[in-house]
Write a protein that holds these residues in place. Structure first.
Motif, mmCIF file in Angstrom:
data_model
loop_
_atom_site.group_PDB
_atom_site.id
_atom_site.type_symbol
_atom_site.label_atom_id
_atom_site.label_comp_id
_atom_site.label_asym_id
_atom_site.label_seq_id
_atom_site.Cartn_x
_atom_site.Cartn_y
_atom_site.Cartn_z
ATOM 1 N N VAL A 1 4.475 6.403 3.130
ATOM 2 C CA VAL A 1 4.556 5.830 3.970
ATOM 3 C C VAL A 1 5.465 5.772 4.989
ATOM 4 O O VAL A 1 7.042 5.496 3.615
ATOM 5 C CB VAL A 1 3.865 4.495 4.009
ATOM 6 C CG1 VAL A 1 3.971 3.375 4.648
ATOM 7 C CG2 VAL A 1 2.668 4.076 2.825
ATOM 8 N N PHE B 1 0.829 -1.014 -0.123
ATOM 9 C CA PHE B 1 0.271 0.172 -0.087
ATOM 10 C C PHE B 1 0.754 1.272 0.293
ATOM 11 O O PHE B 1 1.745 1.264 0.804
ATOM 12 C CB PHE B 1 -0.698 -0.013 1.377
ATOM 13 C CG PHE B 1 -2.016 1.800 1.642
ATOM 14 C CD1 PHE B 1 -2.705 1.634 1.309
ATOM 15 C CD2 PHE B 1 -0.612 1.996 2.661
ATOM 16 C CE1 PHE B 1 -3.676 2.798 1.857
ATOM 17 C CE2 PHE B 1 -1.386 3.112 2.627
ATOM 18 C CZ PHE B 1 -2.738 3.634 2.476
ATOM 19 N N HIS B 2 0.101 2.294 -0.938
ATOM 20 C CA HIS B 2 1.493 3.518 -1.301
ATOM 21 C C HIS B 2 0.161 4.805 -0.837
ATOM 22 O O HIS B 2 -0.697 4.815 -1.123
ATOM 23 C CB HIS B 2 2.343 3.344 -2.093
ATOM 24 C CG HIS B 2 3.495 2.624 -2.412
ATOM 25 N ND1 HIS B 2 3.965 1.949 -2.009
ATOM 26 C CD2 HIS B 2 2.992 1.082 -3.207
ATOM 27 C CE1 HIS B 2 5.033 1.253 -2.092
ATOM 28 N NE2 HIS B 2 4.337 0.334 -3.170
ATOM 29 N N CYS C 1 6.781 8.695 -1.566
ATOM 30 C CA CYS C 1 5.222 7.377 -1.263
ATOM 31 C C CYS C 1 5.296 8.412 0.781
ATOM 32 O O CYS C 1 6.534 8.585 1.133
ATOM 33 C CB CYS C 1 6.269 6.445 -0.623
ATOM 34 S SG CYS C 1 4.229 5.152 0.102
HETATM 35 CU CU LIG Z 1 5.160 3.087 -0.137
#
Ligand SMILES: [Cu+2]
Length: 334
Positions: free
Chosen positions: A293, A233-234, A291
């Motif tokens: 995250v 998941f990004h 990203c």
């Molecule tokens: Cu990511």
């Protein structure tokens, strides 16, 4: 945009009304029955657009990568941005120059089973084989009850669906992917395009500081196409710029209710796009995209959007920022 339509035979009147934003709501409402009658059947719609024929070469690249290219020896990761207008057809002759089974599978457009690029439908290229894939698209049509059946327009993508596994897991991992844009007639065209594919812990199969540095001059209209692949998941974040979370990324008027964002989920298989004027309201500089995250950005999922001065010269501090980024230590998921 009408020059793209390919000739005077096209039914420009009603179709142009559908395409020109400011007129669209009223025009569609007033002439809904006529549009429905004229374009309700798919054969009629298919006949109205133009067919664009291209050849794509799938090639093996150094570093155990694979890419798509529009000419022999020109394959890249990601592959070329493919574009079409709603109503048009793209006929792709895919030449497989590699020793692997592979294919090309699109998102967002219309195709028959023999063009869907999946081994399940026997739609793939054996090693050395050439095969044609046909991607169709359609315009929005007015339907009963003040509804509209959506057209194909959007920021989509394409990828291999046959290398390694029946889902193309091996091909996607090695770089067989790219952006597909279906435009609505009347859409504003950018002067530059950047494709950013967030895939596992990489951007375009690279990790910082080797991730792409996208460059534009202050005020240039640049189009970003963000695509997610792999198993993670990004979230896609761009510094100092923002966009509307709708089809085009632009508000269509003062009461457009679209949420304005500078960060958006980018899960495997999803895609979106938007246009910004580089540095608008904030000025030139080395702006980051990454990203969001945290373990992913720390692990190398970050790059630079370099907005130069309007004359193309480097703004103060940008060289230093780029050097800091390149010397930047990225931890790996710590
Ligand atoms: Cu990511």
């Amino acid at each position: 945009m009408d020059d793209h339509a390919g000739g005077p035979h096209r039914h420009l009147s009603r179709r142009s009304l559908i395409a020109s934003g400011a007129l669209a709501a009223g025009a569609l409402g007033a002439s809904a029955p006529a549009i429905g009658a004229a374009f309700g059947g798919s054969p009629a719609r298919a006949a109205a657009g133009v067919t664009k024929k291209i050849t794509i070469y799938a090639e093996q690249l150094p570093g155990n990568l694979f890419g798509y290219g529009l000419a022999p020896g020109q394959a890249t990761v990601p592959g070329p941005v493919l574009e079409m207008y709603e109503g048009d057809t793209l006929e792709i002759t895919l030449v497989n120059t590699t020793t692997q089974r592979l294919s090309i599978h699109p998102h967002g457009v219309d195709y028959s089973t023999d063009s869907d690029g999946s081994p399940f439908n026997a739609s793939f290229n054996n090693p050395g084989e050439t095969r044609t894939y046909v991607w169709r698209s359609h315009e929005m049509v007015a339907a009963a009850g003040r509804r509209y059946m959506p057209g194909s327009a959007g920021y989509w993508h394409y990828h291999d669906h046959a290398m390694g596994t029946d889902h193309g897991t091996g091909g996607v991992a090695k770089g067989l992917y790219g952006a597909l844009i279906v435009r609505r007639r009347g859409d504003i065209l950018p002067s530059k395009q950047f494709t950013a594919v967030f895939h596992d812990m990489m951007i375009n199969n690279k990790m910082a500081p080797a991730t792409p540095m996208f460059e534009a001059n202050l005020g240039e209209r640049v189009e970003w196409i963000a695509i997610g692949h792999g198993n993670l998941f990004h979230t896609f974040h761009l510094h100092a710029h923002r966009w509307a979370d709708n089809r085009t990324g632009m508000l269509e008027g003062p009461s457009d209710p679209s949420l304005v964002v500078d960060n958006k989920d980018l899960n495997p298989g999803s895609s979106f796009g938007f246009q910004v004027l580089a540095g608008e309201g904030v000025g030139p500089g080395a702006w980051m995209y990454h990203c969001h995250v945290q373990t992913h950005s720390d692990g190398g999922m970050a790059g630079i959007f370099l907005v130069r001065n309007a004359d193309g010269s480097m703004p103060p501090g940008a060289e230093e920022a780029i050097h800091r980024f390149q010397g930047h230590t990225h931890t790996h998921g710590s």
